[in-house]
Scaffold this motif. Structure first.
Motif, mmCIF file in Angstrom:
data_model
loop_
_atom_site.group_PDB
_atom_site.id
_atom_site.type_symbol
_atom_site.label_atom_id
_atom_site.label_comp_id
_atom_site.label_asym_id
_atom_site.label_seq_id
_atom_site.Cartn_x
_atom_site.Cartn_y
_atom_site.Cartn_z
ATOM 1 N N CYS A 20 0.849 -1.186 0.000
ATOM 2 C CA CYS A 20 0.000 0.000 0.000
ATOM 3 C C CYS A 20 0.891 1.245 0.000
ATOM 4 N N PHE A 22 0.253 4.345 0.555
ATOM 5 C CA PHE A 22 -0.014 5.258 1.662
ATOM 6 C C PHE A 22 0.670 4.774 2.942
ATOM 7 N N GLU A 63 -8.754 5.677 -7.008
ATOM 8 C CA GLU A 63 -7.836 4.873 -7.828
ATOM 9 C C GLU A 63 -6.639 5.708 -8.279
ATOM 10 N N GLN A 65 -5.619 8.585 -6.840
ATOM 11 C CA GLN A 65 -4.851 9.023 -5.670
ATOM 12 C C GLN A 65 -3.848 7.946 -5.269
ATOM 13 N N ARG A 66 -4.289 6.716 -5.310
ATOM 14 C CA ARG A 66 -3.419 5.586 -4.968
ATOM 15 C C ARG A 66 -2.262 5.480 -5.954
ATOM 16 N N CYS A 69 0.168 8.415 -5.445
ATOM 17 C CA CYS A 69 0.979 8.195 -4.251
ATOM 18 C C CYS A 69 2.113 7.217 -4.559
ATOM 19 N N LEU A 110 1.998 -1.548 -7.080
ATOM 20 C CA LEU A 110 0.565 -1.827 -6.976
ATOM 21 C C LEU A 110 0.200 -3.252 -7.383
#
Length: 141
Positions: A20, A22, A63, A65-66, A69, A110
């Motif tokens: 992840c 984040f 989606e 934003q991920r 990041c 990812l």
């Protein structure tokens, strides 16, 4: 370079037990902020006074934003000391070397804990992993 990126992502995921972006940013001491960045900027990575920040456009879908990041985390890991913008405006068609590396890092991160299923196309695999459809252009899918 792809082998180095894969090794870097594998080591990061194994050490921190997560893919992840984040969570990884938090564990690595990278501060995440959200702001309205206008029409063409999705995110940016900034180093200021030994502090590292990822700023994500607050109006992006989750989606994106991920992905942003993960992309900006790629800049943190790969391009130490360089602040980079992740621009939408036509950059999908001619991103520079550093942007391509950050894109590839994001996709490897990812997909790190997502297994390709039997009879699943690469397109379906990437979409299931949460890669925005617009990014599939980079992989000729």
């Amino acid at each position: 370079m792809d082998d180095l990126l894969q090794a870097l992502v594998r080591k990061l995921v194994r050490k921190h037990h997560t893919s992840c972006p984040f969570t990884l940013a938090s564990l690595l001491g990278v501060h995440i902020r959200y702001a309205d960045l206008g029409k063409s900027t999705k995110g940016l990575y900034v180093r200021k006074l030994r502090r590292r920040f990822i700023v994500i456009h607050s109006r992006l879908p989750l989606e994106w934003q991920r992905f942003v990041c993960a992309h900006e985390l790629g800049h943190d890991r790969l391009h130490k000391g360089i602040s980079r913008l992740f621009l939408e405006d036509h950059s999908y068609f001619s991103p520079g070397k550093l942007e391509r590396q950050a894109h590839r890092f994001a996709i490897l991160l990812l997909t790190a804990n997502v297994t390709l299923q039997p009879d699943e196309s690469l397109r379906e695999y990437y979409l299931r992993a949460g890669i925005p459809q617009e990014m599939l252009y980079f992989f000729d899918i």
